[in-house]
Every structure is written in C-alpha cells, then in structure tokens.
Design a protein around this motif. Sequence first.
Motif, PDB file in Angstrom:
ATOM      1  N   LEU A   9       0.831  -1.205   0.000  1.00  0.00           N
ATOM      2  CA  LEU A   9       0.000   0.000   0.000  1.00  0.00           C
ATOM      3  C   LEU A   9       0.866   1.255   0.000  1.00  0.00           C
ATOM      4  O   LEU A   9       0.538   2.249  -0.650  1.00  0.00           O
ATOM      5  N   GLU A  34     -11.824   2.186   0.986  1.00  0.00           N
ATOM      6  CA  GLU A  34     -11.327   0.830   0.733  1.00  0.00           C
ATOM      7  C   GLU A  34      -9.933   0.640   1.318  1.00  0.00           C
ATOM      8  O   GLU A  34      -9.641  -0.396   1.933  1.00  0.00           O
ATOM      9  N   ILE A  35      -9.078   1.636   1.158  1.00  0.00           N
ATOM     10  CA  ILE A  35      -7.714   1.528   1.675  1.00  0.00           C
ATOM     11  C   ILE A  35      -7.723   1.557   3.194  1.00  0.00           C
ATOM     12  O   ILE A  35      -7.008   0.786   3.841  1.00  0.00           O
ATOM     13  N   GLU A  37     -10.078   0.509   5.141  1.00  0.00           N
ATOM     14  CA  GLU A  37     -10.540  -0.824   5.556  1.00  0.00           C
ATOM     15  C   GLU A  37      -9.415  -1.838   5.494  1.00  0.00           C
ATOM     16  O   GLU A  37      -9.245  -2.656   6.403  1.00  0.00           O
ATOM     17  N   GLU A  38      -8.639  -1.803   4.415  1.00  0.00           N
ATOM     18  CA  GLU A  38      -7.524  -2.744   4.256  1.00  0.00           C
ATOM     19  C   GLU A  38      -6.463  -2.510   5.329  1.00  0.00           C
ATOM     20  O   GLU A  38      -5.938  -3.464   5.907  1.00  0.00           O
ATOM     21  N   LYS A  41      -7.766  -3.841   8.595  1.00  0.00           N
ATOM     22  CA  LYS A  41      -7.776  -5.308   8.549  1.00  0.00           C
ATOM     23  C   LYS A  41      -6.379  -5.858   8.836  1.00  0.00           C
ATOM     24  O   LYS A  41      -6.211  -6.781   9.635  1.00  0.00           O
ATOM     25  N   ARG A  42      -5.374  -5.275   8.202  1.00  0.00           N
ATOM     26  CA  ARG A  42      -4.001  -5.753   8.401  1.00  0.00           C
ATOM     27  C   ARG A  42      -3.517  -5.494   9.824  1.00  0.00           C
ATOM     28  O   ARG A  42      -2.792  -6.306  10.394  1.00  0.00           O
TER      29      ARG A  42
END
Length: 74
Positions: A9, A34-35, A37-38, A41-42
């Motif tokens: 990212l 979206e980013i 959220e990613e 999540k990570r």
Amino acid sequence: MMNNILRDLINTEEVVAFIDNVLVGTEEEKKHDEIVEEVLKRIEENNLYVKLEKYIWKVKEINFLGIGYGIRGN
C-alpha cells in the motif's frame, strides 16, 4: 513493522506509515474508504490495535511532522 505490514500500500504512494502513524491520501472517497478498511484489517491480523479516538478521519488537509499535506492535485 508497519512498513512491512503495509509495504504494498505504501508503494502505491497512497499510504504513509511513520512509527505508529498511518496516513491515507487519495483523490476519491470510495478508494480512500477501501484503503482504510484494508489498513485496519491488516492491523487486526497482526494483533495490533488502534485507539479510534486518537485518529482524525476524512480530512482534506493535515499537518504531520510540521509539514502540511493536502489532497493530491490541490
């Protein structure tokens, strides 16, 4: 550690990580969401956490390490 977790990212130049700070900068709100959220999540997958009350969400400009950052193109 954050650089390793978010490396791909960061390579898109839409994410910056510095110690325990993560900045997400995009031109489109949907892509931003979206980013984010990613990233979250990570963070969770790596047994890390965020204090949501310490974060600033969806701003157009931010001062970080004494430098002002704005939406690209503006």
